[in-house]
Design an enzyme around this catalytic site. Structure first.
Site, PDB file in Angstrom:
ATOM      1  N   CYS A 165       0.836  -1.202   0.000  1.00 24.13           N
ATOM      2  CA  CYS A 165       0.000   0.000   0.000  1.00 24.13           C
ATOM      3  C   CYS A 165       0.876   1.260   0.000  1.00 24.13           C
ATOM      4  O   CYS A 165       1.509   1.556  -0.998  1.00 24.13           O
ATOM      5  CB  CYS A 165      -0.957  -0.050   1.184  1.00 24.13           C
ATOM      6  N   HIS A 183      -3.436  -5.646   1.205  1.00 21.87           N
ATOM      7  CA  HIS A 183      -2.716  -5.824   2.476  1.00 21.87           C
ATOM      8  C   HIS A 183      -2.696  -7.291   2.903  1.00 21.87           C
ATOM      9  O   HIS A 183      -3.585  -7.729   3.634  1.00 21.87           O
ATOM     10  CB  HIS A 183      -3.431  -5.047   3.580  1.00 21.87           C
ATOM     11  N   GLU A 206      -0.975  -8.630   5.146  1.00 18.99           N
ATOM     12  CA  GLU A 206      -0.833  -8.733   6.609  1.00 18.99           C
ATOM     13  C   GLU A 206      -2.169  -8.589   7.325  1.00 18.99           C
ATOM     14  O   GLU A 206      -2.253  -8.779   8.530  1.00 18.99           O
ATOM     15  CB  GLU A 206       0.202  -7.710   7.114  1.00 18.99           C
TER      16      GLU A 206
END
Lengths: 226, 79
Positions: free
Chosen positions: A88, A203, A205
């Site tokens: 990002c 994302h 994560e």
């Protein structure tokens, strides 16, 4: 051999802690957290530039962070062939540094997008090698400037050199266009020529624990350490 | 010496804020206002006692290194 990794924190990063737990849990190893003002990074296998709003997105997203004191070390790490992942805002920073082609401009519909999106791999690299062809991954996005733009020459280059790691696609509950933000050719993530530097808007994560809406983000770190 | 640097997105790149401004102006009755594009203006003081060549070098270097992303933007020095 244990896999070593580090996460850089800039003023305004807000996914750095998530990136650290993601790496810690999936590599089973401690993760270094390095402040942007440092000038040295110990030898690691992977560096993550995390998401967020570094320096308040002043001037352009990622522009100020790309001139931070730590960046020459990040470039040295990348030039030595080791892995560098920008997620990002991290992708925006990599573009501003010039390690990746193109730029991320404002989403074409002017909206901040915070939702799950669907991506699949286009060209294989070490970050996505465990992902099967046409496998659809569900991973969240959260961005206002995720609209990937590059010149036609660069687009041809990305295709010819097979540097397009991920592209947006239709998923199980998507009811609008696959292309959420206006990116050229649905591009969601690209690598550099050496394929050791990856920038991606989704994302991973935020998609690896069993309380997340999906665990598809695991596959990136699992690919790297396999 | 104070100078102004006008930075705008290249013509071929969609500038969605300009589109929305155009819609709003049209809604307010300003018909016929078209092709609105929003850019940004940076003002700065240059060091005193530099010649034209030094001035040009400083500006172009600052623009290339930080102020402008030439993949998507172009700039013009105003006065």
């Amino acid at each position: 051999m244990s896999f070593k990794s580090a996460v850089i924190t800039f003023p305004g990063s807000n996914c750095d802690r998530d990136a650290i737990t993601y790496l810690r849990d999936l590599t089973n190893n401690d993760v270094l957290n390095i402040w942007h003002d440092e000038t040295f990074i110990p030898s690691v296998d992977l560096i993550i530039l995390p998401g967020g709003f570094s320096f308040g997105d002043y001037l352009r997203s990622g522009a100020m962070a790309s001139k931070s004191n730590i960046i020459p070390e990040v470039i040295k790490h990348a030039n030595s062939g080791k892995f560098l992942l920008g997620i990002c805002n991290g992708f925006q920073i990599l573009s501003e540094i010039g390690l990746l082609k193109g730029a991320l401009i404002q989403n074409n519909k002017l909206k901040f997008l915070g939702k799950d999106c669907f991506v699949k791999k286009k060209h294989e690299n070490k970050f996505n090698k465990l992902i099967k062809k046409d496998q659809v991954l569900q991973i969240p996005v959260a961005h206002n400037e995720g609209n990937f733009y590059c010149s036609n020459d660069d687009l041809n280059y990305l295709n010819d050199e097979e540097l397009i790691a991920f592209e947006y696609c239709m998923g199980s509950f998507s009811n609008s266009d696959a292309n959420i933000n206006g990116s050229i050719n649905n591009i969601a993530g690209i690598t550099n020529e050496g394929k050791n530097v990856l920038g991606m808007m989704p994302h991973p994560e935020r998609a690896y624990q069993n309380f997340h809406t999906s665990m598809d983000g695991k596959s990136i770190i699992e690919s790297l350490i396999s | 010496m104070r100078i102004k640097i006008l930075i705008r997105l290249k013509k071929q790149i969609l500038e969605p804020q300009g589109k929305v401004i155009e819609q709003s102006l049209n809604n307010l009755g300003f018909e016929g206002l078209r092709n609105i594009r929003q850019g940004k203006l940076i003002e700065l003081d240059l060091p005193e006692n530099i010649n034209q060549e030094e001035k040009d070098n400083i500006i172009s270097s600052a623009c290339k290194k930080l102020l402008v992303n030439e993949i998507i933007e172009e700039y013009e020095v105003l006065g």
